[in-house]
Design a protein around this motif. Structure first.
Motif, PDB file in Angstrom:
ATOM      1  N   LEU A  17       0.823  -1.211   0.000  1.00  0.00           N
ATOM      2  CA  LEU A  17       0.000   0.000   0.000  1.00  0.00           C
ATOM      3  C   LEU A  17       0.856   1.261   0.000  1.00  0.00           C
ATOM      4  O   LEU A  17       0.517   2.245  -0.660  1.00  0.00           O
ATOM      5  N   SER A  18       1.979   1.239   0.689  1.00  0.00           N
ATOM      6  CA  SER A  18       2.896   2.379   0.665  1.00  0.00           C
ATOM      7  C   SER A  18       3.482   2.560  -0.728  1.00  0.00           C
ATOM      8  O   SER A  18       3.634   3.679  -1.218  1.00  0.00           O
ATOM      9  N   ASN A  19       3.818   1.440  -1.348  1.00  0.00           N
ATOM     10  CA  ASN A  19       4.358   1.469  -2.706  1.00  0.00           C
ATOM     11  C   ASN A  19       3.328   2.046  -3.678  1.00  0.00           C
ATOM     12  O   ASN A  19       3.649   2.857  -4.541  1.00  0.00           O
ATOM     13  N   TYR A  20       2.072   1.632  -3.505  1.00  0.00           N
ATOM     14  CA  TYR A  20       0.988   2.160  -4.333  1.00  0.00           C
ATOM     15  C   TYR A  20       0.924   3.679  -4.207  1.00  0.00           C
ATOM     16  O   TYR A  20       0.860   4.406  -5.199  1.00  0.00           O
ATOM     17  N   ALA A  21       0.935   4.163  -2.976  1.00  0.00           N
ATOM     18  CA  ALA A  21       0.802   5.601  -2.728  1.00  0.00           C
ATOM     19  C   ALA A  21       1.943   6.382  -3.372  1.00  0.00           C
ATOM     20  O   ALA A  21       1.710   7.413  -4.014  1.00  0.00           O
ATOM     21  N   SER A  22       3.165   5.900  -3.243  1.00  0.00           N
ATOM     22  CA  SER A  22       4.299   6.644  -3.812  1.00  0.00           C
ATOM     23  C   SER A  22       4.277   6.629  -5.340  1.00  0.00           C
ATOM     24  O   SER A  22       4.574   7.646  -5.975  1.00  0.00           O
ATOM     25  N   LYS A  23       3.902   5.502  -5.946  1.00  0.00           N
ATOM     26  CA  LYS A  23       3.830   5.435  -7.413  1.00  0.00           C
ATOM     27  C   LYS A  23       2.734   6.327  -7.960  1.00  0.00           C
ATOM     28  O   LYS A  23       2.914   7.020  -8.961  1.00  0.00           O
ATOM     29  N   ARG A  24       1.567   6.326  -7.326  1.00  0.00           N
ATOM     30  CA  ARG A  24       0.451   7.137  -7.815  1.00  0.00           C
ATOM     31  C   ARG A  24       0.741   8.626  -7.627  1.00  0.00           C
ATOM     32  O   ARG A  24       0.369   9.447  -8.444  1.00  0.00           O
ATOM     33  N   LYS A  25       1.435   8.977  -6.542  1.00  0.00           N
ATOM     34  CA  LYS A  25       1.797  10.376  -6.326  1.00  0.00           C
ATOM     35  C   LYS A  25       2.754  10.844  -7.413  1.00  0.00           C
ATOM     36  O   LYS A  25       2.604  11.939  -7.962  1.00  0.00           O
ATOM     37  N   ALA A  26       3.726  10.007  -7.754  1.00  0.00           N
ATOM     38  CA  ALA A  26       4.675  10.358  -8.812  1.00  0.00           C
ATOM     39  C   ALA A  26       3.948  10.554 -10.147  1.00  0.00           C
ATOM     40  O   ALA A  26       4.246  11.490 -10.899  1.00  0.00           O
ATOM     41  N   THR A  27       2.980   9.695 -10.430  1.00  0.00           N
ATOM     42  CA  THR A  27       2.200   9.822 -11.656  1.00  0.00           C
ATOM     43  C   THR A  27       1.384  11.107 -11.644  1.00  0.00           C
ATOM     44  O   THR A  27       1.328  11.832 -12.641  1.00  0.00           O
ATOM     45  N   ALA A  28       0.779  11.413 -10.523  1.00  0.00           N
ATOM     46  CA  ALA A  28      -0.019  12.641 -10.411  1.00  0.00           C
ATOM     47  C   ALA A  28       0.846  13.872 -10.638  1.00  0.00           C
ATOM     48  O   ALA A  28       0.426  14.818 -11.321  1.00  0.00           O
ATOM     49  N   ILE A  29       2.044  13.872 -10.115  1.00  0.00           N
ATOM     50  CA  ILE A  29       2.956  15.007 -10.311  1.00  0.00           C
ATOM     51  C   ILE A  29       3.289  15.175 -11.788  1.00  0.00           C
ATOM     52  O   ILE A  29       3.310  16.296 -12.308  1.00  0.00           O
ATOM     53  N   LYS A  30       3.515  14.079 -12.506  1.00  0.00           N
ATOM     54  CA  LYS A  30       3.809  14.161 -13.945  1.00  0.00           C
ATOM     55  C   LYS A  30       2.622  14.725 -14.719  1.00  0.00           C
ATOM     56  O   LYS A  30       2.791  15.534 -15.635  1.00  0.00           O
ATOM     57  N   VAL A  31       1.415  14.307 -14.361  1.00  0.00           N
ATOM     58  CA  VAL A  31       0.222  14.807 -15.046  1.00  0.00           C
ATOM     59  C   VAL A  31       0.039  16.297 -14.761  1.00  0.00           C
ATOM     60  O   VAL A  31      -0.278  17.078 -15.657  1.00  0.00           O
ATOM     61  N   ILE A  32       0.269  16.704 -13.529  1.00  0.00           N
ATOM     62  CA  ILE A  32       0.162  18.125 -13.177  1.00  0.00           C
ATOM     63  C   ILE A  32       1.180  18.947 -13.960  1.00  0.00           C
ATOM     64  O   ILE A  32       0.865  20.035 -14.461  1.00  0.00           O
TER      65      ILE A  32
END
Length: 91
Positions: free
Chosen positions: A27-42
């Motif tokens: 779950l921690s891994n999920y959170a860090s990967k999705r945050k990185a993706t969100a930053i790229k989209v932003i």
């Protein structure tokens, strides 16, 4: 909203893996990967907004023409849409 469906799918996979394996790190891994993706989209959204908000003048006219032409080129249109939807940042 652009990332909502991708987030739901990734979270479902992470929860399933957590349930099957009992590993909290999933779950921690999920959170860090999705945050990185969100930053790229932003960042991509900010770049596109900067292009659209060029002050009046020849640069704005050029940007408008290029964006209009690019919208008619299917591969470019698809690439932009996939990037903004977060689909180009798959693990």
């Amino acid at each position: 909203m652009n990332l909502g469906i991708c987030d739901a799918v990734a979270l479902g996979r992470a929860i399933l893996e957590h349930i099957e394996g009992g590993n909290d790190a999933v779950l921690s891994n999920y959170a860090s990967k999705r945050k990185a993706t969100a930053i790229k989209v932003i960042q991509a959204t900010k770049h596109m907004t900067a292009i659209i908000n060029i002050p009046n003048g020849w640069r704005r006219e050029l940007a408008s023409v290029l964006m209009y032409v690019a919208s008619w080129v299917t591969p470019i249109r698809r690439k932009v849409a996939r990037r903004l939807a977060g689909l180009t940042y798959r693990e």
